[in-house]
Scaffold this active site. Structure first.
Site, mmCIF file in Angstrom:
data_model
loop_
_atom_site.group_PDB
_atom_site.id
_atom_site.type_symbol
_atom_site.label_atom_id
_atom_site.label_comp_id
_atom_site.label_asym_id
_atom_site.label_seq_id
_atom_site.Cartn_x
_atom_site.Cartn_y
_atom_site.Cartn_z
ATOM 1 C CE1 TYR A 93 -3.176 -3.025 0.110
ATOM 2 C CE2 TYR A 93 -3.405 -2.551 2.553
ATOM 3 C CZ TYR A 93 -3.719 -3.393 1.676
ATOM 4 O OH TYR A 93 -4.464 -4.425 1.401
ATOM 5 C CG HIS A 161 -1.110 -8.734 -0.058
ATOM 6 N ND1 HIS A 161 -0.793 -7.205 0.123
ATOM 7 C CD2 HIS A 161 -2.442 -8.474 -0.418
ATOM 8 C CE1 HIS A 161 -1.847 -6.293 -0.229
ATOM 9 N NE2 HIS A 161 -2.908 -7.216 -0.378
ATOM 10 N N PRO A 241 -15.480 -5.169 2.843
ATOM 11 C CG PRO A 241 -15.320 -4.409 5.069
ATOM 12 C CD PRO A 241 -14.574 -4.642 3.732
ATOM 13 C CG LEU A 242 -18.500 -1.076 4.136
ATOM 14 C CD1 LEU A 242 -17.953 0.217 4.894
ATOM 15 C CD2 LEU A 242 -19.741 -1.387 4.848
ATOM 16 N NE ARG A 244 -13.637 -4.095 -5.181
ATOM 17 C CZ ARG A 244 -12.381 -4.752 -5.619
ATOM 18 N NH1 ARG A 244 -11.334 -3.837 -5.984
ATOM 19 N NH2 ARG A 244 -12.161 -6.087 -5.883
ATOM 20 N N GLY A 245 -17.156 0.384 -0.936
ATOM 21 C CA GLY A 245 -17.999 1.593 -0.736
ATOM 22 C C GLY A 245 -19.612 1.566 -1.432
ATOM 23 C CG PHE A 246 -22.251 -0.885 -4.465
ATOM 24 C CD1 PHE A 246 -22.610 -0.136 -5.735
ATOM 25 C CD2 PHE A 246 -23.168 -2.046 -3.947
ATOM 26 C CE1 PHE A 246 -23.757 -0.541 -6.140
ATOM 27 C CE2 PHE A 246 -24.180 -2.203 -4.651
ATOM 28 C CZ PHE A 246 -24.712 -1.563 -5.830
HETATM 29 N N1 LIG Z 1 -6.057 -8.879 0.837
HETATM 30 C C1 LIG Z 1 -6.286 -8.055 -0.265
HETATM 31 O O1 LIG Z 1 -5.974 -8.291 -1.231
HETATM 32 C C2 LIG Z 1 -7.196 -6.760 0.051
HETATM 33 C C3 LIG Z 1 -7.644 -6.135 -1.108
HETATM 34 C C4 LIG Z 1 -8.234 -4.770 -0.849
HETATM 35 C C5 LIG Z 1 -8.313 -4.328 0.436
HETATM 36 N N2 LIG Z 1 -7.798 -4.972 1.450
HETATM 37 C C6 LIG Z 1 -7.767 -4.622 2.738
HETATM 38 O O2 LIG Z 1 -9.259 -4.427 3.525
HETATM 39 C C7 LIG Z 1 -9.655 -2.965 3.766
HETATM 40 C C8 LIG Z 1 -11.055 -2.857 3.348
HETATM 41 O O3 LIG Z 1 -11.167 -3.151 1.951
HETATM 42 P P1 LIG Z 1 -11.744 -1.927 0.829
HETATM 43 O O4 LIG Z 1 -11.016 -0.745 1.249
HETATM 44 O O5 LIG Z 1 -11.118 -2.371 -0.533
HETATM 45 O O6 LIG Z 1 -13.397 -1.670 0.812
HETATM 46 P P2 LIG Z 1 -14.462 -1.301 1.746
HETATM 47 O O7 LIG Z 1 -13.967 -1.326 3.045
HETATM 48 O O8 LIG Z 1 -15.497 -2.458 1.399
HETATM 49 O O9 LIG Z 1 -14.709 -0.073 1.260
HETATM 50 C C9 LIG Z 1 -13.752 1.198 1.354
HETATM 51 C C10 LIG Z 1 -14.566 2.318 0.633
HETATM 52 O O10 LIG Z 1 -15.688 2.757 1.231
HETATM 53 C C11 LIG Z 1 -15.623 3.921 1.773
HETATM 54 N N3 LIG Z 1 -16.203 3.932 3.106
HETATM 55 C C12 LIG Z 1 -16.107 3.237 4.148
HETATM 56 N N4 LIG Z 1 -17.059 3.469 5.167
HETATM 57 C C13 LIG Z 1 -17.857 4.377 4.473
HETATM 58 C C14 LIG Z 1 -18.997 5.189 5.060
HETATM 59 N N5 LIG Z 1 -19.448 4.916 6.414
HETATM 60 N N6 LIG Z 1 -19.712 5.740 4.356
HETATM 61 C C15 LIG Z 1 -19.039 6.273 3.032
HETATM 62 N N7 LIG Z 1 -18.256 5.646 2.494
HETATM 63 C C16 LIG Z 1 -17.393 4.758 3.318
HETATM 64 C C17 LIG Z 1 -14.051 4.569 1.926
HETATM 65 O O11 LIG Z 1 -14.188 5.666 1.517
HETATM 66 P P3 LIG Z 1 -13.810 6.708 2.670
HETATM 67 O O12 LIG Z 1 -12.030 6.795 2.546
HETATM 68 O O13 LIG Z 1 -14.069 8.117 2.114
HETATM 69 O O14 LIG Z 1 -14.480 6.304 3.840
HETATM 70 C C18 LIG Z 1 -13.453 3.626 0.791
HETATM 71 O O15 LIG Z 1 -13.770 4.218 -0.479
HETATM 72 C C19 LIG Z 1 -8.530 -2.043 2.959
HETATM 73 O O16 LIG Z 1 -8.294 -1.206 3.579
HETATM 74 C C20 LIG Z 1 -7.446 -3.103 3.158
HETATM 75 O O17 LIG Z 1 -6.767 -3.090 4.330
HETATM 76 C C21 LIG Z 1 -7.158 -6.191 1.377
#
Ligand SMILES: NC(=O)c1ccc[n+]([C@@H]2O[C@H](COP(=O)([O-])OP(=O)(O)OC[C@H]3O[C@@H](n4cnc5c(N)ncnc54)[C@H](OP(=O)(O)O)[C@@H]3O)[C@@H](O)[C@H]2O)c1
Length: 361
Positions: A93, A161, A241-242, A244-246
């Site tokens: 990252y 990873h 879990p969200l 990716r924000g959807f």
């Molecule tokens: N192992 C892997 O290959 C892998 C791949 C991807 C991610 N990850 C890890 O998993 C974590 C989470 O996954 P992710 O970031 O892909 O997806 P996510 O947690 O489903 O979604 C993150 C997105 O949602 C937005 N968000 C979060 N809470 C919100 C809320 N209450 N209201 C509106 N928008 C909200 C965030 O924007 P804002 O910043 O504006 O809140 C961000 O753009 C990452 O940070 C990373 O540590 C691991």
């Protein structure tokens, strides 16, 4: 939005392994006196962690611009002050930038935080991305770099990873086993690997956590990987879990995404129309419970299995508090069964096929 009044002390003091209990959101209720403390720690190998963690990927700019270090340190400290003691980062990252932020942020309370990072990529001398590498020597070298950036002498949970497709699972597990013996890491995990890879690694040394994408929209892990984790006693850490924000409802049909979201099949315009039906369902259910769609979505994930620990990613303190505020919503078994019937009747598009857990990693 009102701030939650819950403190870390409240959180820990009230910890019991009580299934799914998530605090009703300050944002949704608009009244902090209604907030109950987070109520259950979850187990990941030798660790006991808060039921949700904080994903720190986007702090380094993946779905958004790279964020300022000081502001991100504040987000992480706010998470800690509000009971979130499980942080997720990775060397890739940035590269390195997210780990640097996390290392700086946790200095005052390092020993009270469960720190997870990931290795498995190689970089050229300018820090540029040079591909995947799961070789034992790469893992060892990467872990030394992580320890330095995280300003710690031990990593609580270190994942591979992504598998490089060449190195046998047994060699990966052997490298992590040695690192555990040497006291550099406490637990190891795997991310986005096949069931066969999980089993082989586990036979060499127990895998503490599997991290893969899982949300109410992207449910491919339910077919084989979650049952395998349950059988082997491996915690499951859903990334995305969200979705990716959807699932927060922040996008509409006209949204054009910058950065990495643009390539994600379930977010493409041709699939969004179908997928908004699932979002409408989530919004309706959230309204019934007087919580936000993000809160409802996190609570639903937590309700699936007691060994699931979602790591919603955010760069925004208000979103952080909203997400933590998802943690006192509980579902009855009948509610869960009705939800399951409903979501299975909604066709989602652009999600992974069941066999992809073997081939599309
Ligand atoms: N192992 C892997 O290959 C892998 C791949 C991807 C991610 N990850 C890890 O998993 C974590 C989470 O996954 P992710 O970031 O892909 O997806 P996510 O947690 O489903 O979604 C993150 C997105 O949602 C937005 N968000 C979060 N809470 C919100 C809320 N209450 N209201 C509106 N928008 C909200 C965030 O924007 P804002 O910043 O504006 O809140 C961000 O753009 C990452 O940070 C990373 O540590 C691991």
């Amino acid at each position: 939005m009102k701030k939650s009044s819950i403190t870390r002390r409240d959180f820990i003091a009230s910890s019991t392994l009580a299934g799914v209990s998530v605090m009703l959101g300050a944002k949704a209720l608009g009244n902090s006196s209604n907030i109950k403390p987070l109520s259950s720690l979850r187990k990941i190998g030798s660790l006991e962690v808060s039921p949700i963690g904080l994903g720190c990927m986007n702090m380094a700019g993946v779905y958004n611009e790279r964020m300022p270090k000081e502001a991100m340190i504040q987000v992480i400290r706010k998470a800690y002050e509000n009971g979130v003691d499980f942080l997720d980062t990775a060397e890739v990252y940035g590269p390195f930038y997210s780990e640097e932020i996390v290392g700086e942020a946790i200095k005052p309370f390092r020993n009270k935080i469960n720190l997870a990072t990931k290795v498995g990529f190689s970089f050229n001398s300018n820090g540029g991305f040079a591909g995947k590498s799961s070789r034992p020597d790469s893992i060892r070298k990467a872990v030394d770099g992580c320890l330095q950036r995280l300003q710690t002498d031990v990593i609580d949970l270190c994942y591979l990873h992504r598998a490089d497709g060449h190195t046998p699972a047994e060699d990966v597990a052997g490298a992590f086993k040695d690192l555990i013996k040497e006291g550099k890491i406490k637990n190891y995990g795997l991310s986005e690997v096949s069931p066969a890879f999980i089993k082989s690694a586990h036979s060499v040394h127990p895998v503490s956590a599997l991290q893969s994408e899982y949300s109410i929209l992207e449910r491919v892990m339910e077919h084989e990987v979650l049952p395998l984790c349950e059988e082997l006693g491996i915690a499951f850490v859903p990334w995305g879990p969200l979705t990716r924000g959807f699932l927060t409802g922040r996008f509409d049909k006209n949204t054009t995404y910058g950065f990495r979201r643009a390539q994600v099949p379930y977010l493409r315009k041709e699939n969004l129309e179908a997928n908004f039906k699932l979002l409408d369902f989530v919004k309706e259910k959230a309204l019934e419970k007087n919580v936000t769609p993000a809160q409802w979505s996190l609570a639903w994930l937590l309700a699936q299995k007691p060994f699931i620990v979602p790591i919603p990613g955010t760069t925004n303190e208000n979103h952080l508090m909203e997400n933590i505020g998802g943690l006192n919503l509980s579902f009855t078994q009948n509610e869960l069964a009705d939800i399951r019937t409903s979501i299975e009747a909604i066709e989602v598009k652009g999600v992974r096929a069941p066999e992809s857990v073997h081939t599309n990693l």
